[in-house]
Scaffold this active site. Structure first.
Site, PDB file in Angstrom:
ATOM      1  N   TYR A   1       0.855  -1.191   0.000  1.00  7.57           N
ATOM      2  CA  TYR A   1       0.000   0.000   0.000  1.00  7.57           C
ATOM      3  C   TYR A   1       0.889   1.238   0.000  1.00  7.57           C
ATOM      4  CZ  TYR A   1      -3.413   3.487   1.534  1.00  7.57           C
ATOM      5  OH  TYR A   1      -4.207   4.606   1.625  1.00  7.57           O
TER       6      TYR A   1
ATOM      7  N   ASP B   1       9.464   3.038   0.483  1.00 12.64           N
ATOM      8  CA  ASP B   1       8.341   3.637   1.194  1.00 12.64           C
ATOM      9  C   ASP B   1       8.540   3.314   2.679  1.00 12.64           C
ATOM     10  OD1 ASP B   1       5.963   4.237   2.480  1.00 12.64           O
ATOM     11  OD2 ASP B   1       4.686   3.543   0.838  1.00 12.64           O
TER      12      ASP B   1
ATOM     13  N   LYS C   1       3.956   9.187   8.866  1.00  8.54           N
ATOM     14  CA  LYS C   1       3.794   8.740  10.254  1.00  8.54           C
ATOM     15  C   LYS C   1       4.653   9.532  11.243  1.00  8.54           C
ATOM     16  CE  LYS C   1       1.234   5.051   8.999  1.00  8.54           C
ATOM     17  NZ  LYS C   1      -0.192   4.948   9.223  1.00  8.54           N
TER      18      LYS C   1
END
Length: 488
Positions: free
Chosen positions: A187, A282, A310
């Site tokens: 994702y 990522d 995050k």
């Protein structure tokens, strides 16, 4: 292990897959039906009535009743009013051990005092946003460059999704090639071109509702943990516009749910060099959670570009950014400089003073307190305890961790495989996935009723606030849940 990392012992990937394959070959084992009814009636209906009333009202104004996918829980979302360290508190006054940790960003634990004090000082002076430059834009960028070896420059953006979008635009400009190859099941946000091969490898466009198939002309996926699969795609692309970048989560798709062999990233790096593609990591979840130098520091592999999210804002909004070598980062330079074609990016709220300051002081506090190591030790203790409980009750469940990223697979929804060559089986596989997903939601509800907040009932993030006492308390609660599983 090099000091400073969350991972003390890398999981035995072959054994994990062996256990997961066994899990998905067996019938679903979830909470017994009568126990599930008791949980709904005696916990959610009686002890969470204020949450239910508020969600019912919210559903009149918000599609589905909540604004974020993580907030949706079976049988209905709960309303949380306080977060502190290892704990959450809901509207009805119930207390929970927090293994969601806002989806991963709060490695220090929720709402740490040291960062909050600095945020309050900022709100009393600058306020959250001015639209103009603030000193902590520079300080955060400098700190990230100091911590992550492959990053020479950093540009903050509004989210991990935006950073992924920027990364593939930069890759195309830098290489003058067209194709983007991603790991199946990973994702990378919800932008059009990357909404491909989501959750289960081989799904291609099937989960990308609302996105025209033509958008994926230059996007491909390869099978996780399979360098031959990746190379076959890279070879093919040489005749169809070349490969601009390979984009991967370095611990495996969906933050390590399908774990990668420890040397896999080195193999990907070599293939990218061979075929002239940029390697993009990522690290939305792993950067500053696996270690202050990211997963790339742990694996000893330098990507060309790194996507951040995050932790980069310490749990505050606008958590996203792109870092990399100067030769690539020039494509995201701000202002009106001429001479270089620049990637189209923006974001009014990106790098706002609030998020930049929070990110900077979060990283400083993590560095000072060895937060990555502490959270990783908590993850090890939790995982080993879960493995003992699984053995105690002779359950087919699988528990493993990459430091403070912990996995508790009870149905293995995301470990199903889609074989595009056997297209007639795809519909059945997707139906099985939805069936298993519901069983996973029921497990999540059972955890919640015992005061355990997880990510979708299958992933748990530990933090530096998780003392041995917190973990041992959590394991007693998991024990009570496992006693309610069919066949126990």
């Amino acid at each position: 292990m090099a000091t400073g990392f969350s991972i003390n012992e890398y999981p035995n990937v072959d054994q994990v897959y062996k256990d997961l394959r066994k899990l998905i070959s067996l019938p679903i084992r979830s909470i017994r039906k009568n126990e599930m009814e008791n949980i709904i009636q005696n916990y959610f209906e009686k002890k969470c009535s204020k949450s239910k009333a508020m969600i019912t009202k919210a559903s009149e104004y918000i599609p589905g009743g909540v604004q974020h996918n993580l907030s949706f829980n079976f049988p209905f979302p709960l309303v949380f009013t306080k977060a502190s360290g290892a704990y959450l508190y809901d509207l009805d006054g119930n207390k929970y051990i927090d293994f969601l940790q806002a989806g991963g960003p709060t490695v220090l634990g929720s709402n740490p005092t040291s960062v909050r004090k600095k945020v309050i000082e900022l709100l009393d002076s600058t306020g959250p946003v001015t639209g103009l430059f603030h000193e902590y834009e520079y300080k955060l960028a400098e700190k990230i460059v100091e911590l992550v070896p492959s990053v020479e420059m950093f540009r903050m953006l509004g989210s991990g999704t935006e950073a992924c979008m920027a990364s593939i635009r930069v890759a195309r400009l830098a290489t003058k090639k067209k194709n983007i190859v991603k790991m199946g099941g990973a994702y990378h946000g919800w932008s059009d071109q990357l909404a491909y091969g989501l959750r289960i490898p081989g799904t291609r466009h099937f989960e990308a509702n609302g996105v025209p198939r033509s958008i994926f002309k230059y996007t491909q996926e390869f099978y996780p943990n399979d360098l031959n699969s990746l190379e076959s795609v890279l070879k093919r692309n040489r005749f169809f516009g070349g490969t601009a970048a390979v984009l991967i989560e370095p611990v495996g798709p969906e933050s390590g749910t399908r774990p990668l062999d420890k040397d896999f990233n080195k193999g990907v790096r070599e293939l990218c060099n061979k075929y002239g593609a940029l390697l993009i990591f990522d690290e939305v979840v792993t950067a500053f959670r696996i270690g202050l130098s990211g997963a790339q520091g742990y694996f000893g592999v330098e990507p060309d570009l790194t996507v951040f999210g995050k932790v980069v804002a310490g749990g505050y909004p606008s958590a996203g950014g792109l870092g990399g070598k100067k030769e690539y980062m020039k494509y995201v330079s701000a202002g009106l400089q001429t001479g270089t074609k620049k990637a189209l990016i923006g974001g009014t709220m990106a790098a706002n003073p609030l998020s930049s300051l929070a990110g900077y002081f979060t990283l400083c506090e993590m560095e000072k307190t060895n937060a990555c190591e502490k959270s990783g030790r908590a993850g090890d203790r939790l995982t080993k305890g879960l493995q003992k409980l699984i053995q105690k009750y002779n359950l087919p469940f699988v528990a493993f961790n990459q430091g403070s990223i912990c996995h508790l697979e009870t149905v293995g929804t995301m470990l199903l495989d889609i074989d595009i060559k056997k297209f007639w089986t795809i519909k059945k596989t997707i139906a099985e996935a939805h069936k298993r997903k519901h069983a996973m939601e029921e497990m999540g509800a059972a955890y919640m009723s015992e005061g355990l907040v997880t990510l979708a009932g299958s992933r748990l993030y530990t933090s530096a606030a998780d003392t041995d006492a917190v973990i041992d308390d959590a394991l007693k609660r998991f024990d009570r849940v496992f006693q309610k599983v069919e066949g126990v």
